[in-house]
Enzyme design. Structure first.
Site, PDB file in Angstrom:
ATOM      1  N   ASP A 120     -15.122  -0.963  -9.879  1.00 37.78           N
ATOM      2  CA  ASP A 120     -16.384  -0.349 -10.284  1.00 37.78           C
ATOM      3  C   ASP A 120     -16.217   0.429 -11.578  1.00 37.78           C
ATOM      4  OD1 ASP A 120     -14.731   1.506  -8.678  1.00 37.78           O
ATOM      5  OD2 ASP A 120     -16.307   2.928  -9.241  1.00 37.78           O
ATOM      6  N   GLU A 160       0.855  -1.192   0.000  1.00 29.26           N
ATOM      7  CA  GLU A 160       0.000   0.000   0.000  1.00 29.26           C
ATOM      8  C   GLU A 160       0.891   1.241   0.000  1.00 29.26           C
ATOM      9  OE1 GLU A 160      -2.502   2.698  -0.219  1.00 29.26           O
ATOM     10  OE2 GLU A 160      -3.522   0.764   0.047  1.00 29.26           O
ATOM     11  N   ASP A 175      -6.723   2.317  -8.555  1.00 27.31           N
ATOM     12  CA  ASP A 175      -6.894   3.649  -9.131  1.00 27.31           C
ATOM     13  C   ASP A 175      -7.040   3.504 -10.639  1.00 27.31           C
ATOM     14  OD1 ASP A 175      -6.667   6.288 -10.070  1.00 27.31           O
ATOM     15  OD2 ASP A 175      -5.301   6.834  -8.439  1.00 27.31           O
TER      16      ASP A 175
END
Length: 311
Positions: free
Chosen positions: A139, A53, A103
């Site tokens: 999404d 991360e 992203d």
């Protein structure tokens, strides 16, 4: 629980080196606040889960969550997923990769920053075990289609599009997008072949400094011009004068690694030392050596003479 690559004696470490035991190794790229990571570790206690991360705040939140849960089968790395894949995972040592809501970099000029590109899928194939897989949930339909096309281009994966597992819809972003009524997309990319191009770990060096003869200058003018080197760029951001010498905040960008570190120029028992500071244990890579070489060149332009060169 937090992996410090600079402190590891060798790259890549074995699962036993990182976790104290063997087991299926799973890499989660972009674990956010760690809620999915914790559930995954609890559901599969035999798995060894390595998370990567880039957000320091997210790493801290995830660490607190995992410690509260008492989970011993998770290790976290603060940095880019490709770096962890390259340097912390043995060849053919990875059972699964999980990428939840990456992203999407929707603007066309930014699409080169997307993680799931052909080059990544090719390199991933060298780290996945036979039949290992990557699971993507997003999404963003355009990015989803983009990832499918990039993986298909390699010919190294069998691709299966299916509804996302419920656990993947309990991440921070999934809950947010579910409330907004967005659709979700999920695919499994299963390795069926391996790219033949070697992908060795990033080269590390034991030192990055030089010793120079001469007097410490009164000032050290360093511009912010980019310092290019093969595979990246370095920049001197700021120079500060301390009691014993100069400290130079330096930014180094390499293929899958970005570091902000200190270089220093100070007197030593053997001359003027110019090189990487030990502060924060930076990784001594080719980019750091390039920055030190540029610093030494500035010092020689000021009249100092190199007597030992380890750059």
């Amino acid at each position: 629980m937090l992996v410090r690559p600079a402190l590891l004696p060798s790259w890549p470490p074995s699962p036993s080196d990182l976790f104290g035991r063997e087991g299926p190794l799973v890499l989660e790229v972009g674990f956010g606040d760690g809620r999915f990571t914790a559930e995954l570790a609890q559901t599969h206690p035999g798995w060894l889960i390595l998370g990567a991360e880039v957000s320091a705040a997210s790493v801290l939140r995830a660490l607190k969550r995992l410690r509260r849960a008492g989970l011993a089968n998770v290790r976290l790395y603060h940095g880019e997923g490709p770096f962890a894949l390259r340097n912390l995972v043995p060849p053919r040592g990875l059972h699964q990769v999980i990428v939840n809501f990456p992203d999407p970099w929707p603007k066309k000029r930014h699409q080169r920053k997307r993680l799931l590109q052909e080059g990544f899928f090719r390199r991933l194939s060298t780290r996945l075990e036979e039949g290992g897989s990557l699971r993507l949930t997003t999404d963003h339909e355009a990015y989803f289609r983009f990832a499918l096309e990039e993986a298909e281009r390699t010919g190294l994966y069998r691709i299966h599009v299916e509804p996302p597992p419920e656990a993947h819809l309990r991440t921070k972003y999934a809950l947010k997008w579910k409330e907004a009524g967005r659709p979700f997309f999920h695919a499994v990319f299963t390795k069926v072949a391996e790219d033949p191009t070697p992908w060795p770990p990033t080269r590390r060096y034991p030192m990055a400094h030089a010793l120079l003869a001469g007097d410490l200058p009164e000032s050290l003018p360093l511009g912010k011009e980019p310092i290019p080197f093969p595979g990246g760029v370095a920049v001197f951001l700021e120079v500060a004068r301390g009691e014993t010498g100069f400290y130079i905040l330096t930014h180094v960008e390499e293929e899958d690694l970005t570091q902000d570190l200190l270089l220093e120029v100070r007197p030593s028992a053997h001359g003027i030392y110019a090189g990487a500071s030990r502060f924060a244990s930076p990784l001594l890579t080719e980019g750091v050596k390039a920055a030190v070489r540029a610093l030494v060149a500035r010092l020689t332009a000021l009249g100092l003479e190199v007597v030992q060169d380890h750059t």
